[in-house]
Write a protein that holds these residues in place. Structure first.
Motif, mmCIF file in Angstrom:
data_model
loop_
_atom_site.group_PDB
_atom_site.id
_atom_site.type_symbol
_atom_site.label_atom_id
_atom_site.label_comp_id
_atom_site.label_asym_id
_atom_site.label_seq_id
_atom_site.Cartn_x
_atom_site.Cartn_y
_atom_site.Cartn_z
ATOM 1 N N SER A 197 -5.173 -11.799 19.707
ATOM 2 C CA SER A 197 -5.883 -12.446 20.806
ATOM 3 C C SER A 197 -6.616 -13.710 20.361
ATOM 4 C CB SER A 197 -6.896 -11.467 21.420
ATOM 5 O OG SER A 197 -7.906 -11.144 20.482
ATOM 6 N N VAL A 201 -1.934 -7.949 24.364
ATOM 7 C CA VAL A 201 -3.193 -8.545 24.802
ATOM 8 C C VAL A 201 -3.000 -9.218 26.157
ATOM 9 C CG1 VAL A 201 -4.088 -8.890 22.468
ATOM 10 C CG2 VAL A 201 -2.703 -10.690 23.519
ATOM 11 N N GLN A 213 -5.504 -14.663 25.294
ATOM 12 C CA GLN A 213 -5.428 -15.248 23.957
ATOM 13 C C GLN A 213 -6.170 -16.575 23.944
ATOM 14 O OE1 GLN A 213 -0.977 -15.071 23.421
ATOM 15 N NE2 GLN A 213 -1.502 -14.236 21.408
#
Length: 448
Positions: free
Chosen positions: A184, A297, A300
């Motif tokens: 991330s 995720v 990011q």
């Protein structure tokens, strides 16, 4: 084969390319648990920060076209004045018209196609302030204006420097609970304050995107023995310091291996990006985004950097070359995001230490205050100039001396707009950017 101690192991890892940022990330996954479930791409978003190190003369990115604004510009910029600007037609008309520096030609179509916006007259501010208030010191003034290190920290923290230095890029991930996976938070320009939070640091990649632990990547008998001893070392560590050390090393090796496996099947974009330093960094970002679903995720943040903007000398030669590299890399990245179908989910923006003086020092400019920034992406309400296009006139009501112009937009308002698009609530945004409470408007309307 025996490895004598952890120091030898660390040396082998570092020779293989494991970054110190990877080694110090407390929240990275352990090697045995590095696989993560794929995240839904429907709500995926990414922020890509391009930091222009040294203080970009960004007023020369927007050039008046006619009338009094043009006359003021020519008088103030003198030998630094730029001709042959590329005329643009923002949604909100600008008195005297406005054009982009000719070196920004690669991104001019993005402005026309409403994929690019400009935030004008933006800089470090604690409260709205007039020239008289600045002179009388009757309103709060940011500390250490015109200082590279201090103003870089202010832009990366999103607030005045504090005893605990955390950046707003790292903190937005924590507020969204998106910080516990290394994928991330990725930097292509080393460790930086912007991506650092109380419980997060960036994972540092090199621009090729591939990092190898040479002592770990082989099918040889020696390497297999090494792997076995490595795993034994990780499992047997009992002393708290030894365990912490081993956990970090396990994480760094595991994360590096996971990244390499993911990027092995990534789009290389070899025909898209040029070979400049910034283009190479953004190519690595694009490759990583092409496999983002493998990191599990929903958010990011990426950090890339470009130096050389402290143009005290040779500005007429150096600055156009820098702007051309910047605009070329941004245009290439925009094309890559379109190819990936991620244009609406990835927003790219610039930051810099500060603007520069309107007046010439004979061969360049000195440290200033307000400036202009670029925001790019399919989600951006582009084709517009947000903020205030300050007339580039010396000794005006905005000039605190030498053409250092008072911002009319706080950088925290700029950051809040990006953070809101990224998913933060109003209360979380005020927690990140406390000076917003001093302004009537907390967000710019850059996003729908």
């Amino acid at each position: 084969m025996n490895y004598k101690n952890r120091r030898e192991f660390l040396s082998l890892c570092l020779k293989g390319g494991v970054s110190m940022a990877a080694l110090t990330s407390m929240q990275l996954k352990a090697m045995t648990g590095m696989a993560a479930p794929a995240a839904s791409t429907g709500d995926f978003k990414a922020l890509v920060c391009i930091f222009l190190k040294g203080g970009n003369d960004s007023f020369n990115m927007l050039i008046p076209q006619q009338g009094d604004p043009l006359s003021a510009y020519l008088n103030s910029r003198q030998n630094l004045a730029v001709s042959d600007a590329i005329s643009i037609d923002p949604t909100t008309a600008v008195a005297g018209g406005v054009g982009l520096h000719p070196a920004l030609a690669p991104i001019a179509p993005l402005f026309t196609n409403q994929n690019l916006a400009v935030v004008s007259g933006v800089g470090s501010l604690l409260v709205p302030i007039t020239l008289e208030q600045y002179k009388q010191k009757s309103a709060a003034i940011p500390n250490n204006l015109f200082s590279h290190n201090d103003q870089q920290a202010t832009w990366m923290q999103g607030r005045e420097k504090e005893s605990l230095n955390y950046g707003w890029g790292g903190r937005i991930l924590e507020l969204l609970n998106q910080h516990d996976t290394f994928g991330s938070n990725i930097s292509l320009s080393g460790n930086n304050l912007w991506q650092t939070g109380p419980n997060s640091v960036p994972f540092a990649m090199n621009k090729s995107g591939i990092t190898r632990v040479s002592a770990y990547n082989s099918t040889s008998q020696r390497t297999q023995a090494f792997r076995q001893q490595l795993e034994q070392m990780f499992s047997e560590a009992s002393h708290p310091l030894a365990k912490s050390y081993s956990d970090k090393l396990a994480s760094s090796v595991g994360n590096t291996e996971q990244l390499n496996q993911a990027l092995a099947g990534a789009n290389e974009f070899t025909d898209v990006f040029s070979d400049t330093e910034l283009s190479s960094q953004l190519q690595a970002v694009a490759k990583t985004l092409s496999v983002q679903s493998q990191f599990g995720v929903g958010r990011q943040v990426f950090f890339v950097g470009m130096g050389g903007f402290d143009t005290h000398d040779d500005q007429n030669v150096n600055h156009p070359a820098l702007l051309q590299q910047l605009s070329q890399a941004m245009a290439e990245f925009d094309g890559a995001m379109t190819t990936l179908g991620l244009s609406n989910q990835v927003t790219t923006f610039t930051m810099s230490d500060f603007g520069r003086t309107l007046s010439s020092n004979g061969d360049g400019t000195d440290h200033g205050w307000a400036g202009n920034q670029l925001v790019m992406g399919g989600a951006v309400n582009g084709g517009e100039i947000y903020g205030s296009v300050i007339e580039q006139a010396l000794d005006s009501a905005y000039d605190v001396g030498g053409g250092r112009m008072i911002p009319q937009v706080a950088n925290e308002q700029y950051f809040a707009s990006l953070a809101s698009w990224f998913g933060l609530s109003d209360s979380e945004i005020l927690e990140l950017f406390p000076s917003l409470s001093n302004f009537n408007q907390t967000h710019l309307s850059m996003f729908s």
